[in-house]
Structure formats: structure tokens, C-alpha cells
Design an enzyme around this catalytic site. Structure first.
Site, PDB file in Angstrom:
ATOM      1  N   HIS A 284       0.638  -1.162  -0.021  1.00 14.34           N
ATOM      2  CA  HIS A 284      -0.006  -0.040  -0.021  1.00 14.34           C
ATOM      3  C   HIS A 284       0.942   1.211  -0.090  1.00 14.34           C
ATOM      4  O   HIS A 284       1.712   1.329   0.823  1.00 14.34           O
ATOM      5  CB  HIS A 284      -0.847   0.013   1.213  1.00 14.34           C
ATOM      6  N   HIS A 329       1.265  11.212  -1.919  1.00 20.00           N
ATOM      7  CA  HIS A 329       0.114  10.659  -1.142  1.00 20.00           C
ATOM      8  C   HIS A 329      -0.760  12.019  -1.341  1.00 20.00           C
ATOM      9  O   HIS A 329      -0.342  12.840  -0.685  1.00 20.00           O
ATOM     10  CB  HIS A 329       0.412  10.251   0.125  1.00 20.00           C
TER      11      HIS A 329
END
Length: 982
Positions: A284, A329
Site C-alpha cells: 500500500h 500521497h
């Protein structure tokens, strides 16, 4: 070590410069790396404790900025350190120097100290005269976790002191003393059991041991001769083809006798089944080096996880400057890296260690123009790795196999709907992403580019670092352990402080967003009400149904579903792994559709729609990713989702700990290639993983583990007194992680004052309903009056366990191990039979009628230490109040479970009876009907365990040893469940 302490001139590479020549050296305490000259003076150091990993060659971002051929890769290495995995990139003048530093640093990171070898002599020699007196020996033994009676120590000291300098030991004499102290009585008695009480094993006796105990078949005389030649230290014994105690000890501690099946170091499963029939190692937010809010993004992470066996990596794409897409992100202050650099790194490292396919999970947030740039880079850099024309000619209703896709990269992403005209250059698709879990008001929007966030970012980064350190003050075996009070106090104080100091409105918005993020994270992690969670799950399900009835305009949270523009160029690259909205029905879709769920949404499906979820995972792929509120990059328990057949369970690889240890153990079963075949019931048919008897038609497995002894267990690094603390009081806990009905823990008694060679001699028994998905976790703890301290662990998949006498080496600790005996039996019926196997103990074939002959042996091993097993004791050892307290508070065994425990003399007698044919139970073997000697015993359900918050260190990362080893050709799987002596 001495070379490193003397210092080595190396070039320190920095971004935007040619490099600086510095003298790097290891300090006298071997606790940090220093260099000079430096303007930082005494602050120019990196502590060994802060090291994350050491990589060989020019793999880092800094090295990639230099042209190929600038440096010899054999002279390059990178040291990653600190909470944000900063890199120290070094170039030596020759390959030998680089190898010295790489090996030495990994040695220190693994926790290997001089205590683990005979070089302890130099450290014990306090006055540096090359001799050790008795007082220095006493101090050394305390540091080595050894508590021997002083009378015994003096006796061994005098026996080793043979030269003219009486009262001191030279290095050679100390070697003799060390061997006397290190003699393994468990292995010595085991050897005597098969050697008819001689001090050596003949070739024929060694064959019997390997066949009867280790369950090895086809053991040839040539193989035995090879073992003796390799492990025996005495030339005289080699000539006579016999093995003494030192050779036998060396053999038993080699990889051949490890608990892990050596055949599983290579691919050993069928790789021709559809992709949906495999668990697939998944990462992830692969690019992140730390937390989800402030940490750095680096291409090095892709190189590392791919070489570690991960086969599904994530790339979050956002519009970047000058038309170049970036990876970061979203809605956070994490750093950005170019998309092109990420793809180049993946292309370079995807297939270094294995050729099985890599899935590239793209989360697309880019404009049409930059999407076209993404597609261009994918085609140009991956080239024929994207070409799967041969596979497309097969059955389109089922997914292809890993074998048919070797060397290929699959793009997982959105695909334009089929009804759209083929001439359309773009179209609309759903825009559900991993951040949808967070309300829009709480997302940190991108900055205005004027640098206004720098001061605030610096403060918040420091605050988050302190919060993450606070989170480590807890039991790392309990993922919910965290200090709410400290986090809330820090959040509130930080918010108030920054609101007073910072005036611009934009800055206030940033701070509010960040600290609200932290508050939400706290609340999410510490919610204790399961009922509330369940009601929310039901509410979401209701909203999801309402959204479908309304024409699919709303997502599960009741908000209007977002859409985005998708380029035809990017859509065409998605073939077998089409990302679809997780709100769509589990009963719809084609084989190539992949559903992605956050852990909270997936948990709702597992709890309320188990059968549908299982059926979906039998024909399609599902991906589970951590909640967006896990800003500390913590991980959920992957086993919960493996139990229902979820293939792509994505974890934060940068966060070492329990969950990543489970993940490593899971995928080591099949050579660490990132693909593990699911059990047949998960691939076809139905079963309920939450049932008390999920597979009534299948036999259960009974695992019987005898925990015999421990070797060179270190003091807990996070104990209150550290290395100065008292000698440890270790005990072993064994945990089964699998289906809910199989999950349980058992533990041994506590051995007082002995970390060097504690002896437990206790049997733990477990019954497993679906052993194929179970993991067996060995943990060693130090009992403390106020709790317990973590020493080490090793997690192994049940299917990789080897039968017989085995060493379980603790992960990251080279010499520390526990010695066990393992056997597995089939069990039929609802209840497990009581299995009493007298051949479990190590004192094989020594008869009780030989007590006079054995008296000398017992005297040799007898110790007055309370940690040893007293063979002359007339009754069982009475437990202290602290022992009872430990069992009641730490992890108490279930009530009513009787442990099979023999004293030393009883064990000797039982083994002898079996060898001589006098043991009825041994002669008849052990059945699996549930009866033994006309008696039937049912095992009671295990009681829930209660944990204390404890201090436990973060285990070191695997030291880059990612190559697959060749197995020993003579080793085999467990094979038939034959009973020893049966």
C-alpha cells in the site's frame, strides 16, 4: 569490526554535488557511525539503533542521478536511517572495503554482539593484559545471561587453566572454558539416545536418527558421510566416520535442521491455476518511507519491496509541473517523486528475484494531458512487458495463471465503459479513491506554491514524530495499544499554540486540517464499541442499496458519486485488472474486474456478506487497503481477509512489526515469490470460516510441539535497565493465527535467571481445522514482576513446519533460538484425541533400570540453579506466586487443559521402554480415534487471553538477503503422519 573502527576513507554523495571525501569510522562502543572532518563536530554521527537497512550497489535516488558507469556498483552502498529513512550514500575505493562495511553494519543491525562468539574474550579482558581472571569471568557470565553456581564456575575455570599462569585464562584456555560452559545437555542426551550411550554416533546410528526422528527418507550412506565430513570437527572422528557431540551440535544447528522446510525456499506449488486462486503479496502506498502525512516518497521503496517478493505495488499519480506527472500521497504533506522515475525503477527491479507477474495498481488523479504522458511512459519503458497477446487468446471467462504471465506487468486501473464509441478519446468513469473515507473538509488541499507551509510543516513533522514514538510505548503484539491521553493532549496544545503564532488564514486552515486528521485517527483507533461499528456497517449497507435503487448516483456514504475524465490511451493498457467501484454488487462483473475496499468496508462485507464475498473471491480479485485514518502507517491483521480468500491484501511495507511478520511467513511458503495457492475449499465450493467446524468432512490436524530449551537469548533491548539489568527469566509463547476457531495461544512455564541455555521440556498441543491457512508464531518473553518484555519471535506457516527435533531461530537474532520437537497427526471427528507420545523427549532409549549408570551423567549436568530441571526431585516444582501472577495476567493457558509434561527421569525411562519394545503405547502406535489405552479425552475450548501493555522493540528489517536459496536435496516434506515408534 576492527577495520571499521580504524576508519575508511569514502566518498559521501549528496544531491547536486560531486561528493565529499570523508573518513568514516565506527566508534569504540560500536554504537554509532562517525565521520570527519565535519562542521557538525560531535553531532556528525548516525546511531546503529537508527539504521533501517543497508543496500548494496547504486540503488538509491542519489546514485540514479549520476550516469551509469560513474561508479563501480561493487564499491557502492547506501545506509538508510532515521524515522524518514534518510539515505547515506557512500563509495569506497575498492569492493573489499564496501563488503566489509556492508557485512559489519548488517551484523550490528541484527543485534549480533561479541556475546555471540568467542571474541567475547577481548571485551571481558577489562585491563587489556590478554588474560582473564575469575572476577572477569563472573562479569562476563552475567552479561551472557548465564547464572551458574560459583562452585561450578570455579571448577570449570580450574580445569581449563592448564598453563604456568595459574589463576588466569589465556585466549586458548578461555576457548576450552567456553566449550565446557556451552555444552548442550539436551543434544548430548539426544546423541546418547541413538548411540547406545556412547559419546559418538556411528554412520548407521545417524541414519536411524535421521529416518526415525527427522522423518527423512532415502538417506544414503554417501549423504551421511558428507554430513560427518562437513560438521565433525575431530579429524580422528572423520577418519572413523563417526560424529561426536561438537559435530552433532553443529549439524543440529545448521539450516538442514531448522524448523522451516528447506524445499519451500523455492517454488513448490502449482502455478498454472487462475490468478484468483492465489494470495498475492501486495503493498500500500509503496513509495512512502514512513507515515502517511509527512514522510518522504522514494523510488528506493519500489526496488526494495519488489526484491522482497511483493507482486502488487501502488502508484498514486497527480498532475505535476511542466506537464510531468508526479507520485505522492494526495491531501498530505508527503514529498513528490516523478512518475517516470518510479516506472524506471519498477522496470529495473520487477523481475530480479522471480519472473512471476507484477500488478501495477495506478490511482489516477491526473488531467487528460498528463494521463496521456503516463500511458506514453508505460508503453516506452515497460515495452514488451505489457504485451500479453498470447494470453488473450485463451479462455476470456477465467483469469490467466501466474505461469502464463511470467515476465509481464499488469496495469490495474480504470477502463472506459464498453458502450462508449471506440473513436472516443476520453470518457467518464467513477473517481472513488482511497481517501474517500475522509470527509472532504478534512482533506489537506494543495498549497499555493508560495512556501507558506514550510514553518508549519516543520512543527507538525516534529509533533507527529513524537506522537509516533509515544505510540511505540505499548505492546507491539497488541496493535490497538496507543496512548490516547498523550495524543489528545499534544493535539490540543499544538493546535492552540499554532493558532496563536500563525496569522495567515491559509496557515490556520492547514493546521486545523492536520490536527483534525490526528484527532480523527485517535478516535478511529480507540473506539471500543463493537456495537457502534456494526451499526455503522449496517447503515452503510443500507445507503449502498439506496444508492443503487436511485440509479447509482450516490456512494455508500450517501454523498454523490464523483466522476473523472479518463484517457483512451491509459484505458487501453488495462486488460485483466480493471478497477471497478467497490460499491458495485459482488454478484456482478467479469473475471477481469478488481474490487478495492478499505479495511473498514471489507470488514463489513466479511461480517455481513461472508458467503457472497467468498464466492466473489473464487472468480475475481479483491484488494484490501489500510484505512485512510492510519496516518502512522500501521497495518491491520491480514489473516482476517485471507480467511475469506481476498487475494491482494495490501500492507504498509515500511512499517515493520507483527503484521509484516505474518505477511512474510505467509509468502515464504512458496519460495517468497509473492504468490501462494489458496486451499481448495477457498477456490471451489462453500464453507463458513467463522463456524466452529468449518470443514466437517475434512480431517483436522493436531500439532504437538515440545518446547525443549533455548539458546543465547539476549536481554530485551527495551527493558528498563537495558544491558545492566538482571539475567532474564524467559518463557515461550506459541500462537496459532488462522481461522477464528483455530486462533489460540499456549505458553511454557518461566525459567528463572537463565537466558543462555534455559530448559523448559513442556508439550503444547493445538488442533487446527484448516491448517493450510494457519501460521505458527513462536514468541520468547522475559518475565518481569510488572509485566513482560519482548525478546524475539519467529513466525512460520504451518505447512512449512518440519517434523522432528528442530531449532527455531528468532528473526533478526543470528544465534538466539529455541529447540523444539514437532509432530503432526490427523484427527477425525469433532473432538481431538489425547495424544501421549513417549518418544517426544530427548532422552531417547535410556532405561530407568540404568539409574546407576546414569548417575554420573545426571551429576555432570545437575545445577543448583532454580532454572534447571531437577532430575532428582521427588515431586513437581512448586510455582511461585509470581508464576501464577504471570499466567493470570500475561497470557494464561486455558483452564482444564492438561499439559503433557515429564520430568527428566520419567522421560529417560519412557524412551528406553520404547526402544526395547516394552512400551505398549509405543509398540502399538497412536491412533487417531480419540482413545488412548481405553480412555477418551476431549480438549476444552481455550479461554481468551489477557494482555498487558509491555515494552517491545521494533524488530530489524530483513537485511537485504532476498535471493532464493537452493534447498537441500535430501530434505522432504512432512509426508505421512506416521507416529514415532509406531
Amino acid at each position: 569490526m576492527s577495520v571499521m573502527q580504524s576508519g575508511t576513507q569514502m566518498v559521501k554523495l549528496k544531491a547536486g554535488s560531486k561528493g565529499l571525501v570523508r573518513l568514516f569510522y565506527l566508534d569504540e562502543h560500536r554504537s554509532c557511525i562517525r565521520w570527519k572532518p565535519s562542521r557538525k563536530s560531535e553531532k556528525a554521527k548516525i546511531t546503529i539503533d537508527s539504521l533501517y537497512k543497508v543496500t548494496e550497489g547504486g540503488q538509491s535516488d542519489i546514485f540514479h542521478r549520476h550516469a551509469d558507469g560513474t561508479f563501480d556498483p561493487a564499491c557502492c552502498f547506501t545506509v538508510y536511517h532515521g524515522n524518514h529513512m534518510e539515505s547515506l550514500d557512500l563509495v569506497t575505493s575498492n569492493a573489499e572495503e564496501a563488503r566489509t562495511w556492508i557485512t559489519g553494519l548488517r551484523y550490528l543491525m541484527a543485534g549480533i554482539s561479541d556475546e555471540d562468539s568467542l571474541q567475547t574474550f577481548e571485551e571481558a579482558d577489562k585491563n587489556g593484559d590478554g588474560l582473564l581472571n575469575i572476577d572477569e569471568i563472573y562479569q562476563l557470565l552475567h552479561k551472557l545471561n548465564v547464572n551458574l553456581p560459583r562452585r561450578k564456575v570455579k571448577q570449570m575455570f580450574q580445569e581449563a587453566d592448564t598453563d604456568d599462569h595459574q589463576g588466569t585464562l589465556t585466549y586458548e584456555e578461555f576457548s576450552v572454558f567456553y566449550k565446557m560452559m556451552s555444552l548442550r545437555r539436551d543434544l548430548y542426551l539426544l546423541m546418547m539416545a541413538y548411540s547406545d550411550r556412547k559419546d559418538h554416533l556411528t554412520a548407521e546410528e545417524l541414519v536411524n536418527f535421521l529416518h526415525n526422528e527427522q522423518k527423512m527418507t532415502n538417506v544414503t550412506p554417501e549423504y551421511v558421510a558428507e554430513i560427518i565430513d562437513k560438521f565433525e570437527v575431530s579429524e580422528e572422528n572423520k577418519q572413523q566416520c563417526v560424529m561426536g557431540i561438537e559435530g552433532f551440535t553443529n549439524f543440529m544447528r545448521c539450516p538442514t535442521c531448522d524448523i522451516f522446510n528447506p524445499l519451500h525456499h523455492e517454488v513448490n506449488q502449482d502455478m498454472d491455476q487462475p490468478l484468483c486462486n492465489y494470495f498475492i503479496a501486495s503493498s500500500h502506498n509503496t513509495y512512502l518511507t514512513g507515515d502517511q502525512l509527512l514522510s518522504h516518497s522514494k523510488t528506493d521503496m519500489y526496488a526494495w519491496v519488489l526484491q522482497s517478493g511483493c507482486r502488487c505495488v501502488e502508484v498514486d499519480c497527480w498532475d505535476g509541473p511542466e506537464g510531468e506527472p508526479m507520485v505522492q500521497h494526495g491531501y498530505t504533506l508527503t514529498s513528490k517523486i516523478p512518475f517516470k522515475s518510479v516506472i524506471e525503477t519498477i522496470n529495473k527491479y520487477a523481475f530480479i528475484n522471480n519472473q512471476y507477474p507484477v500488478i501495477l495498481s495506478i490511482e489516477n488523479h491526473c488531467s487528460i494531458q498528463q494521463q496521456k504522458k503516463i500511458a506514453q511512459y508505460l508503453r516506452e519503458i515497460f515495452a514488451d512487458k505489457l504485451d500479453i497477446g498470447d494470453v488473450l487468446s485463451g479462455d476470456c471467462k477465467t483469469l490467466p495463471s501466474p505461469h502464463s504471465l511470467q515476465g509481464k506487468i499488469l496495469i490495474k486501473g480504470k477502463r472506459l465503459p464498453a458502450y462508449l464509441s471506440a473513436d472516443a478519446e476520453e470518457g467518464e468513469v467513477s473517481d472513488d479513491d482511497s481517501a474517500d473515507e475522509i470527509e472532504d473538509d478534512f482533506k489537506l488541499k494543495s498549497s499555493n506554491g508560495n512556501g507558506h507551509h514550510q514553518v508549519v510543516e516543520s512543527h507538525i513533522r516534529k509533533k507527529l514524530d513524537s506522537l509516533l514514538k509515544e505510540s511505540r510505548i505499548g505492546d507491539k503484539e497488541d496493535t490497538d495499544s496507543f496512548s490516547i491521553r498523550a495524543l489528545l493532549r499534544a493535539t490540543h496544545q499544538g493546535l492552540q499554540k499554532n493558532l496563536r503564532q500563525v496569522k495567515p488564514q491559509g496557515e490556520v486552515s492547514v493546521i486545523v486540517c492536520l490536527f483534525t486528521y490526528l484527532c480523527l485517527f485517535t478516535i478511529q483507533r480507540h473506539s471500543k464499541s463493537r456495537l457502534t461499528c456494526q451499526s455503522m456497517d449496517k447503515e452503510e449497507d443500507g445507503q449502498e442499496r439506496s444508492g443503487r435503487e436511485a440509479g447509482g448516483q450516490f456512494n455508500r456514504c450517501g454523498r454523490k458519486r464523483k466522476t473523472m475524465k479518463l484517457s483512451r490511451d491509459l484505458s487501453n493498457l488495462v486488460v485483466f485488472t480493471n478497477s471497478v467501484a467497490s460499491q458495485e454488487c459482488l454478484n456482478e462483473g467479469t473475471a477481469g474486474d478488481v474490487l478495492s475496499f478499505s479495511e473498514t468496508r471489507a470488514q463489513s462485507l466479511v461480517n455481513h456478506r461472508t458467503e457472497e464475498f467468498l464466492a466473489f473471491n473464487q472468480r475475481q480479485l479483491s484488494r484490501i487497503y489500510p484505512s485512510a485514518y492510519r496516518i502512522d502507517s500501521s497495518n491491520f491483521n491480514p489473516q482476517f481477509y485471507w480467511n475469506v480468500g481476498c487475494q491482494l491484501v495490501a500492507l504498509n511495507y515500511q512499517t515493520e512489526g507483527r503484521m509484516m511478520q505474518l505477511n512474510r511467513a505467509k509468502f515464504m511458503v512458496n519460495g517468497g515469490i509473492g504468490y501462494v495457492l489458496k486451499p481448495p475449499p477457498m477456490c471451489k465450493g462453500t464453507f463458513n470460516p467463522f463456524s466452529d467446524d468449518p470443514l466437517p468432512a475434512y480431517p483436522k490436524k493436531q500439532l504437538i510441539l515440545k518446547i525443549i530449551s533455548g539458546q543465547q537469548l539476549p536481554k530485551p533491548p527495551d527493558s528498563m535497565l537495558g544491558d545492566r539489568g538482571e539475567i532474564i527469566d524467559p518463557f515461550v509463547e506459541v500462537e496459532i493465527i488462522g481461522l477464528p476457531v483455530d486462533c489460540c495461544k499456549e505458553q511454557t512455564r518461566v525459567v528463572d535467571d537463565n537466558g543462555f541455555n534455559p530448559v523448559w521440556e513442556e508439550t503444547l498441543t493445538f488442533t487446527l481445522h484448516m491448517a493450510e491457512v494457519a501460521l505458527v508464531r513462536f514468541l520468547v518473553w522475559d518475565h518481569d514482576p510488572i509485566g513482560r518484555d519482548f525478546i524475539g519471535q519467529r513466525t512460520v506457516a504451518f505447512t512449512s513446519l518440519m517434523p522432528g527435533y528442530r531449532h527455531v531461530y528468532l528473526e533478526g537474532l543470528t544465534e538466539a533460538s529455541i529447540f523444539v520437537h514437532m509432530s503432526v497427526h490427523d484427527v477425525y471427528g469433532k473432538w481431538s484425541p489425547l495424544v501421549l507420545n513417549p518418544s517426544f523427549t530427548i532422552m531417547h532409549f535410556l532405561g530407568s533400570n540404568k539409574s546407576n549408570q546414569l548417575r554420573g551423567i545426571r551429576g555432570f549436568f545437575n545445577r543448583s540453579s532454580k532454572s534447571s530441571v531437577d532430575t532428582n526431585s521427588s515431586g513437581p516444582r512448586k510455582r511461585s506466586i509470581s508464576d501464577h501472577l504471570l499466567r493470570r495476567t500475561a497470557s494464561a493457558p486455558a483452564k482444564g487443559r492438561k499439559k503433557t509434561k515429564m520430568m527428566l527421569s520419567e522421560s529417560v525411562a519412557s524412551i528406553s521402554d520404547q526402544k526395547n519394545g516394552t512400551g505398549a503405547a509405543a509398540a502399538g502406535g497412536e491412533g487417531v480415534s480419540g482413545k488412548e489405552g481405553g480412555m477418551e479425552k476431549r480438549l476444552q475450548p481455550r479461554a481468551p487471553l489477557i494482555h498487558r501493555p509491555i515494552s517491545m522493540p521494533l524488530d530489524r528489517l530483513l537485511q537485504g538477503q532476498l535471493s532464493i536459496c537452493s534447498p537441500d536435496k535430501e530434505q522432504h516434506d512432512m509426508g505421512a503422519d506416521t507416529i514415532i515408534g509406531g
